[in-house]
Design an enzyme around this catalytic site. Structure first.
Site, PDB file in Angstrom:
ATOM      1  N   SER A  73      10.529  -4.770  -2.341  1.00 27.98           N
ATOM      2  CA  SER A  73      11.279  -3.524  -2.417  1.00 27.98           C
ATOM      3  C   SER A  73      12.778  -3.772  -2.580  1.00 27.98           C
ATOM      4  O   SER A  73      13.312  -4.793  -2.145  1.00 27.98           O
ATOM      5  CB  SER A  73      11.052  -2.686  -1.160  1.00 27.98           C
ATOM      6  OG  SER A  73       9.711  -2.284  -1.073  1.00 27.98           O
TER       7      SER A  73
HETATM    8  N1  SAH Z   1       6.835  -3.663   1.826  1.00 31.44           N
HETATM    9  C1  SAH Z   1       7.028  -4.571   0.719  1.00 31.44           C
HETATM   10  C2  SAH Z   1       6.735  -3.947  -0.618  1.00 31.44           C
HETATM   11  C3  SAH Z   1       5.315  -3.602  -0.745  1.00 31.44           C
HETATM   12  S1  SAH Z   1       4.760  -3.333  -2.395  1.00 31.44           S
HETATM   13  C4  SAH Z   1       8.460  -5.138   0.740  1.00 31.44           C
HETATM   14  O1  SAH Z   1       9.126  -5.004   1.746  1.00 31.44           O
HETATM   15  O2  SAH Z   1       8.891  -5.729  -0.250  1.00 31.44           O
HETATM   16  C5  SAH Z   1       3.306  -2.410  -1.988  1.00 31.44           C
HETATM   17  C6  SAH Z   1       2.217  -3.180  -1.296  1.00 31.44           C
HETATM   18  O3  SAH Z   1       1.204  -2.229  -0.983  1.00 31.44           O
HETATM   19  C7  SAH Z   1       1.546  -4.233  -2.168  1.00 31.44           C
HETATM   20  O4  SAH Z   1       1.542  -5.470  -1.509  1.00 31.44           O
HETATM   21  C8  SAH Z   1       0.139  -3.700  -2.367  1.00 31.44           C
HETATM   22  O5  SAH Z   1      -0.850  -4.712  -2.428  1.00 31.44           O
HETATM   23  C9  SAH Z   1      -0.051  -2.843  -1.134  1.00 31.44           C
HETATM   24  N2  SAH Z   1      -1.065  -1.804  -1.275  1.00 31.44           N
HETATM   25  C10 SAH Z   1      -1.338  -1.041  -2.355  1.00 31.44           C
HETATM   26  N3  SAH Z   1      -2.355  -0.207  -2.093  1.00 31.44           N
HETATM   27  C11 SAH Z   1      -2.738  -0.449  -0.805  1.00 31.44           C
HETATM   28  C12 SAH Z   1      -3.743   0.100   0.044  1.00 31.44           C
HETATM   29  N4  SAH Z   1      -4.588   1.051  -0.350  1.00 31.44           N
HETATM   30  N5  SAH Z   1      -3.847  -0.395   1.294  1.00 31.44           N
HETATM   31  C13 SAH Z   1      -3.007  -1.368   1.732  1.00 31.44           C
HETATM   32  N6  SAH Z   1      -2.045  -1.926   0.979  1.00 31.44           N
HETATM   33  C14 SAH Z   1      -1.910  -1.472  -0.288  1.00 31.44           C
END
Ligand code: SAH
Length: 223
Positions: A73
């Site tokens: 992010s």
């Molecule tokens: N929090 C992270 C960014 C996350 S990107 C940071 O600080 O950089 C979004 C994440 O959500 C990805 O790793 C993806 O695999 C996860 N994700 C997507 N759909 C999901 C679901 N249904 N359940 C759990 N995780 C999920």
């Protein structure tokens, strides 16, 4: 001989105090006010959350790819979401959905008592668990699983932070939000999401928009 020397000097430059200060100043200019959050943005070594090839860009205020089709992010968005969550936070337990590389987790961890975090890609979660341990962060429990389900076992939560975007607010997450609790969640189709702050006011859920954001989708594994 010259190559490695240049690399090392660039390495020092990109993680230097000055580079981090510049990022913090930028977030301040964009309206982030919570000093504890800004301090975390300064302290968390973001270059350790991305591939080495991208490390030189780790302190730019931008999202970056981290492999497996996922992203880390943008620092501004992490700061904004953390600030909004903490502003109404009076409890101890936070549920995070979408652990990814764990950058948001690392920024938040010292500011709350306990984080429970759910990620659907086990391989990503394994690396993140190790990375956070290496950074001496111990108040996080990890679960490979579907974020649409939340993590009922430890709920209800005083705070919920969702870092992937569903097209609608998952009912099960609302159910796991404690009375007085607050959820920060991006909602909408890819590219046009609204960051929403929801507070559980016992007899109703209060909803406030915090502006436009862009997250990867909260995948629906169920078909
Ligand atoms: N929090 C992270 C960014 C996350 S990107 C940071 O600080 O950089 C979004 C994440 O959500 C990805 O790793 C993806 O695999 C996860 N994700 C997507 N759909 C999901 C679901 N249904 N359940 C759990 N995780 C999920």
């Amino acid at each position: 001989m010259a190559g490695p020397v240049i690399d090392i000097r660039q390495g020092i430059g990109m993680t230097s105090a000055r580079t981090r200060d510049r990022l913090v100043q930028r977030l301040r200019d964009q309206g982030i006010r919570n000093e504890a959050v800004l301090e975390q943005i300064r302290n968390v070594p973001r270059h350790l959350f991305v591939d080495e090839a991208l490390a030189s860009r780790a302190y730019e205020d931008t999202a970056l790819p981290i492999g497996l089709g996922q992203t880390i992010s943008q620092p501004y968005v992490v700061a904004r979401m953390t600030e909004a969550l903490l502003d109404g936070f009076q409890g101890e337990k936070v549920l995070e959905v979408g652990t990814g590389c764990g950058y948001q987790t690392a920024v938040l961890a010292p500011l709350v008592k306990q984080i429970y975090t759910v990620e659907r890609i086990p391989e990503l979660l394994r690396k993140t668990r190790q990375r956070l341990r290496d950074l001496d962060i111990y108040n996080v429990q990890f679960k490979p699983g579907d974020g649409w389900e939340g993590w009922r076992k430890y709920g209800p939560y005083d705070g919920i932070i969702v870092t992937a975007a569903p097209d609608e607010i998952p009912q099960k997450l609302l159910e796991q939000l404690a009375p007085g609790g607050r959820m920060i969640i991006p909602v909408g189709p890819q590219g046009v999401q609204d960051l929403v702050m929801i507070t559980n006011r016992n007899d109703h859920y209060e909803q406030v928009s915090l502006g436009a954001v862009s997250f990867v989708p909260l995948v629906k594994d169920r078909s």
